[in-house]
Design an enzyme around this catalytic site. Structure first.
Site, PDB file in Angstrom:
ATOM      1  N   ASN A 102      41.988  12.227  36.980  1.00  0.00           N
ATOM      2  CA  ASN A 102      41.220  12.064  38.210  1.00  0.00           C
ATOM      3  C   ASN A 102      42.077  12.570  39.372  1.00  0.00           C
ATOM      4  O   ASN A 102      43.028  11.920  39.771  1.00  0.00           O
ATOM      5  CB  ASN A 102      40.879  10.569  38.365  1.00  0.00           C
ATOM      6  CG  ASN A 102      40.226  10.245  39.692  1.00  0.00           C
ATOM      7  OD1 ASN A 102      39.850  11.139  40.457  1.00  0.00           O
ATOM      8  ND2 ASN A 102      40.075   8.960  39.977  1.00  0.00           N
ATOM      9  N   TRP A 103      41.729  13.733  39.881  1.00  0.00           N
ATOM     10  CA  TRP A 103      42.553  14.356  40.917  1.00  0.00           C
ATOM     11  C   TRP A 103      42.304  13.760  42.307  1.00  0.00           C
ATOM     12  O   TRP A 103      42.987  14.106  43.262  1.00  0.00           O
ATOM     13  CB  TRP A 103      42.329  15.888  40.937  1.00  0.00           C
ATOM     14  CG  TRP A 103      42.728  16.569  39.661  1.00  0.00           C
ATOM     15  CD1 TRP A 103      43.317  15.980  38.563  1.00  0.00           C
ATOM     16  CD2 TRP A 103      42.593  17.955  39.332  1.00  0.00           C
ATOM     17  NE1 TRP A 103      43.538  16.910  37.579  1.00  0.00           N
ATOM     18  CE2 TRP A 103      43.106  18.141  38.026  1.00  0.00           C
ATOM     19  CE3 TRP A 103      42.080  19.071  40.008  1.00  0.00           C
ATOM     20  CZ2 TRP A 103      43.116  19.383  37.390  1.00  0.00           C
ATOM     21  CZ3 TRP A 103      42.096  20.321  39.379  1.00  0.00           C
ATOM     22  CH2 TRP A 103      42.607  20.470  38.091  1.00  0.00           C
ATOM     23  N   LYS A 104      41.300  12.922  42.411  1.00  0.00           N
ATOM     24  CA  LYS A 104      40.977  12.260  43.684  1.00  0.00           C
ATOM     25  C   LYS A 104      40.852  13.296  44.820  1.00  0.00           C
ATOM     26  O   LYS A 104      40.431  14.415  44.566  1.00  0.00           O
ATOM     27  CB  LYS A 104      42.012  11.169  43.994  1.00  0.00           C
ATOM     28  CG  LYS A 104      42.152  10.193  42.821  1.00  0.00           C
ATOM     29  CD  LYS A 104      42.916   8.943  43.147  1.00  0.00           C
ATOM     30  CE  LYS A 104      42.980   8.061  41.900  1.00  0.00           C
ATOM     31  NZ  LYS A 104      43.632   6.783  42.145  1.00  0.00           N
ATOM     32  N   HIS A 121      34.436   3.860  40.790  1.00  0.00           N
ATOM     33  CA  HIS A 121      35.898   3.766  40.903  1.00  0.00           C
ATOM     34  C   HIS A 121      36.238   2.721  41.977  1.00  0.00           C
ATOM     35  O   HIS A 121      35.528   2.606  42.976  1.00  0.00           O
ATOM     36  CB  HIS A 121      36.484   5.133  41.268  1.00  0.00           C
ATOM     37  CG  HIS A 121      37.972   5.163  41.154  1.00  0.00           C
ATOM     38  ND1 HIS A 121      38.790   4.664  42.141  1.00  0.00           N
ATOM     39  CD2 HIS A 121      38.786   5.576  40.156  1.00  0.00           C
ATOM     40  CE1 HIS A 121      40.051   4.788  41.748  1.00  0.00           C
ATOM     41  NE2 HIS A 121      40.080   5.338  40.550  1.00  0.00           N
ATOM     42  N   GLU A 180      38.269   2.743  44.298  1.00  0.00           N
ATOM     43  CA  GLU A 180      38.401   3.290  45.651  1.00  0.00           C
ATOM     44  C   GLU A 180      37.027   3.472  46.294  1.00  0.00           C
ATOM     45  O   GLU A 180      36.866   3.342  47.505  1.00  0.00           O
ATOM     46  CB  GLU A 180      39.194   4.610  45.605  1.00  0.00           C
ATOM     47  CG  GLU A 180      40.680   4.331  45.394  1.00  0.00           C
ATOM     48  CD  GLU A 180      41.428   5.391  44.623  1.00  0.00           C
ATOM     49  OE1 GLU A 180      40.933   6.519  44.484  1.00  0.00           O
ATOM     50  OE2 GLU A 180      42.534   5.071  44.127  1.00  0.00           O
ATOM     51  N   GLU A 193      40.314  -0.577  35.027  1.00  0.00           N
ATOM     52  CA  GLU A 193      41.375  -0.190  35.962  1.00  0.00           C
ATOM     53  C   GLU A 193      41.676  -1.364  36.894  1.00  0.00           C
ATOM     54  O   GLU A 193      41.006  -1.519  37.918  1.00  0.00           O
ATOM     55  CB  GLU A 193      40.930   1.018  36.787  1.00  0.00           C
ATOM     56  CG  GLU A 193      40.559   2.216  35.959  1.00  0.00           C
ATOM     57  CD  GLU A 193      40.715   3.501  36.749  1.00  0.00           C
ATOM     58  OE1 GLU A 193      41.542   4.326  36.339  1.00  0.00           O
ATOM     59  OE2 GLU A 193      40.051   3.667  37.791  1.00  0.00           O
ATOM     60  N   GLY A 231      47.889   3.462  41.463  1.00  0.00           N
ATOM     61  CA  GLY A 231      48.709   4.136  42.461  1.00  0.00           C
ATOM     62  C   GLY A 231      49.904   3.320  42.916  1.00  0.00           C
ATOM     63  O   GLY A 231      50.588   3.674  43.870  1.00  0.00           O
ATOM     64  N   SER A 235      48.392   3.631  36.974  1.00  0.00           N
ATOM     65  CA  SER A 235      49.801   4.038  36.799  1.00  0.00           C
ATOM     66  C   SER A 235      50.148   4.441  35.365  1.00  0.00           C
ATOM     67  O   SER A 235      51.245   4.148  34.881  1.00  0.00           O
ATOM     68  CB  SER A 235      50.755   2.944  37.301  1.00  0.00           C
ATOM     69  OG  SER A 235      50.541   2.713  38.684  1.00  0.00           O
ATOM     70  N   GLY A 294      45.479   9.015  37.363  1.00  0.00           N
ATOM     71  CA  GLY A 294      45.403   9.538  38.726  1.00  0.00           C
ATOM     72  C   GLY A 294      46.630  10.376  39.033  1.00  0.00           C
ATOM     73  O   GLY A 294      46.718  11.556  38.683  1.00  0.00           O
TER      74      GLY A 294
HETATM   75  P1  PGA Z   1      46.850   6.150  39.139  1.00  0.00           P
HETATM   76  O1  PGA Z   1      45.248   6.142  39.372  1.00  0.00           O
HETATM   77  O2  PGA Z   1      47.093   6.724  37.772  1.00  0.00           O
HETATM   78  O3  PGA Z   1      47.403   6.998  40.252  1.00  0.00           O
HETATM   79  O4  PGA Z   1      47.289   4.714  39.219  1.00  0.00           O
HETATM   80  C1  PGA Z   1      44.371   5.823  38.326  1.00  0.00           C
HETATM   81  C2  PGA Z   1      42.936   5.919  38.801  1.00  0.00           C
HETATM   82  O5  PGA Z   1      42.652   5.537  39.934  1.00  0.00           O
HETATM   83  O6  PGA Z   1      42.050   6.392  38.059  1.00  0.00           O
END
Ligand code: PGA
Length: 252
Positions: free
Chosen positions: A9-11, A95, A97, A167, A173, A213, A234
């Site tokens: 997931n490149w966000k 997600h 976020e 998640e 993150g 993470s 991510g």
């Molecule tokens: P992260 O994000 O690997 O940077 O913790 C995971 C995600 O939000 O899918």
């Protein structure tokens, strides 16, 4: 046997040029891997260009979000038909976020899920508790409520096309991963809920990814657990080298 699925997931990262460069590197590194289902989720602006690079490889293309309507006066939104049009087969829904910054509710995620399934996309539905909820001993209750809300009215037949991503918000993150035992415990619980809602067969075939993470150093231990069927990555997916190492976790 559930085939592992690993998503990157490149966000909100990468210009079109940067995204194309990473896709080219991934094509060389892991373009023909078949033992793991690999999907990348670039930002909307890079979907079409990345899709062109990945054509003919085993790497799938997905979007990070969508709206539930097919078209119309919804300024700023992107529809499932538009995603299919640029070559997407997958879409991330709910997600944390999106839930956190954009107030997405389980009800809205449920609408998106039904729309994605109607259009033929393969959805990844995210669930996960916040740190305070875990500390208060409410993690399972929160995840159960999210699952029940997001999956309401989905048929047992359709559910098999869905991937669940667990998640924990406190692990996204932050560099702090759930231990493989903590993740396994929640994945087992999620499978129990799926069994109750959709029956034994669905519970056995549906894949549950862990996200938060994930990195080359911890993927192997996570994947060694019975109910962990993949990862949604991510930060460590933003460099082709580390994402490829994660995808190749089984080779070392
Ligand atoms: P992260 O994000 O690997 O940077 O913790 C995971 C995600 O939000 O899918």
């Amino acid at each position: 046997m559930r085939k592992p699925i690993i998503g990157g997931n490149w966000k909100m990262n990468k210009t079109v040029d940067e995204a194309v460069r990473e896709a080219q590197d991934l094509k060389l590194e892991i373009g023909q891997i078949k033992s793991v289902e690999v999907v990348v989720f670039p930002p909307f602006t890079a979907l079409e260009s990345v899709g062109k690079v990945l054509r003919g490889t085993e790497i799938g293309l997905g979007a990070q979000n969508m709206f539930w309507e097919e078209k119309g006066a919804y300024t700023g939104e992107v529809s499932p038909l538009m995603l299919l049009d640029v070559g997407c087969r997958y879409v991330i829904l709910g997600h944390s976020e999106r839930r956190g910054y954009f107030n997405e509710s389980d009800e809205e995620i449920n609408k998106k899920l039904k729309s994605a399934l109607r259009s033929g996309l393969f959805p990844l539905v995210c669930v996960g508790e916040k740190l305070g909820e875990r500390k208060d001993g409410k993690a399972k209750q929160v995840v159960e409520n999210q699952l029940r809300g997001c999956l309401r009215g989905i048929s047992a037949q359709d559910i098999e096309r869905i991937v669940i991503a667990y998640e924990p918000v406190w692990a996204i993150g932050t560099g702090e991963t759930a231990t493989p035992e903590q993740a396994q415990d929640m994945h087992y619980f999620i499978r129990e809920i799926l069994r109750e809602l959709f029956g034994e067969k669905v519970a056995q075939v549906i894949r549950i990814q862990y996200g938060g993470s994930v990195k080359p150093e911890n993927i192997k231990d996570l994947m060694s657990k019975e109910d962990i069927d993949g990862a949604l990555v991510g930060g460590a997916s933003l460099k082709a080298k580390s994402f490829a190492q994660i995808v190749r976790y089984g080779e070392s």
